[in-house]
Scaffold this active site. Structure first.
Site, PDB file in Angstrom:
ATOM      1  N   HIS A 139     -26.307  69.821  67.187  1.00 50.40           N
ATOM      2  CA  HIS A 139     -26.189  68.681  66.292  1.00 50.40           C
ATOM      3  C   HIS A 139     -27.428  68.616  65.419  1.00 50.40           C
ATOM      4  O   HIS A 139     -28.392  69.373  65.601  1.00 50.40           O
ATOM      5  CB  HIS A 139     -25.993  67.384  67.077  1.00 50.40           C
ATOM      6  CG  HIS A 139     -24.582  67.158  67.523  1.00 50.40           C
ATOM      7  ND1 HIS A 139     -23.551  66.969  66.637  1.00 50.40           N
ATOM      8  CD2 HIS A 139     -24.025  67.112  68.764  1.00 50.40           C
ATOM      9  CE1 HIS A 139     -22.416  66.813  67.300  1.00 50.40           C
ATOM     10  NE2 HIS A 139     -22.674  66.896  68.590  1.00 50.40           N
ATOM     11  N   ASP A 169     -27.710  66.747  58.657  1.00 54.56           N
ATOM     12  CA  ASP A 169     -26.289  66.633  58.339  1.00 54.56           C
ATOM     13  C   ASP A 169     -26.034  66.427  56.858  1.00 54.56           C
ATOM     14  O   ASP A 169     -25.178  67.093  56.262  1.00 54.56           O
ATOM     15  CB  ASP A 169     -25.672  65.461  59.115  1.00 54.56           C
ATOM     16  CG  ASP A 169     -25.329  65.827  60.545  1.00 54.56           C
ATOM     17  OD1 ASP A 169     -25.380  67.022  60.875  1.00 54.56           O
ATOM     18  OD2 ASP A 169     -25.012  64.923  61.326  1.00 54.56           O
TER      19      ASP A 169
END
Length: 388
Positions: A139, A169
């Site tokens: 992540h 992200d």
């Protein structure tokens, strides 16, 4: 909620009006990129599994705004055919699965380019399509760890601090996917040939951090937190607490802006800011000055000046900040306050269209029909696609 179950192509008003995008639903940067493309006027259709995925879905999932949801069982033998039918009419496909997954599902780049040679095939991953970590889970926090970016974040010498998932992200991921897709789309309009865009968060984050690499190469970057120009190491570029426990951001890097800060605080006995031996003394003077008034009082003092001081506000407060309100940075759409599309265009302004899908597959039938997919009723009857 959508008042009527209707959908038609060509609703977008932005500069990408007429561009058609197939989104294979994922989480985080992929949806953000497709939201951005939809905000810019593209017709995007979001293909997601029946029932949706963890961390996504519902009328307030703003990353899913601007496009219809089609619920498709990608494991069904006929599912690949549906995606390829969409691809045949598309300019772009975006997917965020682990490397090799779409190939196994029959919708990889080779299969899609057989149907549509001009297709831009955007792939969004953390580690990238190649490399020893490519097949591993991860992540945002993991990806920015190995780029060198996370190590220097924060003003705590003992441990780094991370800015939510903005850097990986959305900064190194979604932003670079959109850049890559648009660049490949522009080239395809000339060559008539599509290509694969390998957008990896590790690549984009490292690229976004180029200035730090430049400082390191030039010998002006210390790889210790809170010791550099832009990480709180300098007292004239830092955060300071006000008398009511709030904070202001202080950043007058240029001499003339710093002089304005000193004048307005005021700091008549401030030491030379370039005297690093007295940096601690200067920091104490600045901190003591800001501790004398509330955030509101200091905001009034510095508003509209060149001292480069701004209040640190919450997300709720940001919506009504005078500057943000004047520019309508946040707007209310379908009863939900949200960021407006960005950037802005003088001739082809972006507009918000569909709100986030209330549930996966809310416009399956309507979107597939609009995109020209054949035998939609048969697909529904066989359970290949689902209408919620």
């Amino acid at each position: 909620m959508i008042a009527a179950m209707t959908y038609e192509l060509g609703r977008g008003t932005g500069p990408l009006s007429g561009v058609k995008v197939v989104e294979i639903a994922g989480i985080g940067p992929g949806p953000h990129a497709c939201m951005t493309l939809a905000d810019l006027g593209a017709d995007v259709v979001r293909v997601e599994r029946p029932g949706g995925s963890m961390l996504t879905g519902g009328p307030t999932d703003l990353l899913n705004r601007g496009r219809p949801s089609v619920a498709l069982d990608l494991k069904h033998p006929d599912a690949a055919g549906v995606v390829l039918d969409l691809v045949e009419h598309a300019d772009v496909l975006v997917e965020g699965m682990r490397p090799g997954t779409t190939e196994r599902l029959g919708i990889g780049p080779e299969q899609c380019h057989e149907r549509n040679p001009a297709l831009v095939y955007g792939r969004m991953t953390g580690w990238g399509q190649t490399g020893p970590l490519a097949a591993s889970a991860g992540h945002d926090l993991n990806y920015i760890s190995i780029t060198g970016a996370l190590h220097g974040m924060g003003q705590d010498p003992a441990r780094p601090h991370f800015p939510s998932n903005l850097v990986g992200d959305f900064g190194g991921g979604s932003t670079y996917l959109v850049i890559g897709v648009l660049a490949a789309l522009l080239e395809a309009r000339t060559s008539g040939r599509g290509q694969v865009v390998d957008a990896a968060i590790v690549d984009g984050t490292a690229h976004a951090n180029t200035m730090a690499s430049a400082f390191l190469a030039g010998g002006s970057l210390r790889e210790e937190r809170a010791t550099n120009l832009l990480d709180g190491g300098m007292p004239f570029y830092d955060l300071y607490e006000t008398s009511d426990g709030r904070h202001v951001s202080v950043g007058p890097l240029e001499p003339q802006f710093y002089d304005e800060l000193v004048r307005l605080l005021p700091l008549p006995d401030a030491p030379d800011r370039y005297d690093l031996a007295r940096a601690g003394e200067l920091r104490e003077q600045v901190a003591a000055a800001f501790a004398q008034r509330t955030l509101a009082e200091w905001t009034e003092v510095f508003e509209g000046t060149d001292a480069c001081v701004a209040p640190v506000v919450t997300l709720t407060e940001a919506r009504t900040h005078p500057h943000m309100a004047a520019r309508e940075v946040f707007v209310e759409h379908e009863g939900v306050v949200q960021p407006a599309p960005a950037p802005r265009f003088s001739r082809t302004p972006s507009t918000l269209s569909l709100p986030p899908a209330p549930e996966p597959g809310h416009l399956t039938r309507e979107a597939l029909v609009a995109w020209g997919v054949a035998d939609v009723e048969g697909l529904l009857e066989r359970g290949v696609v689902v209408q919620s």
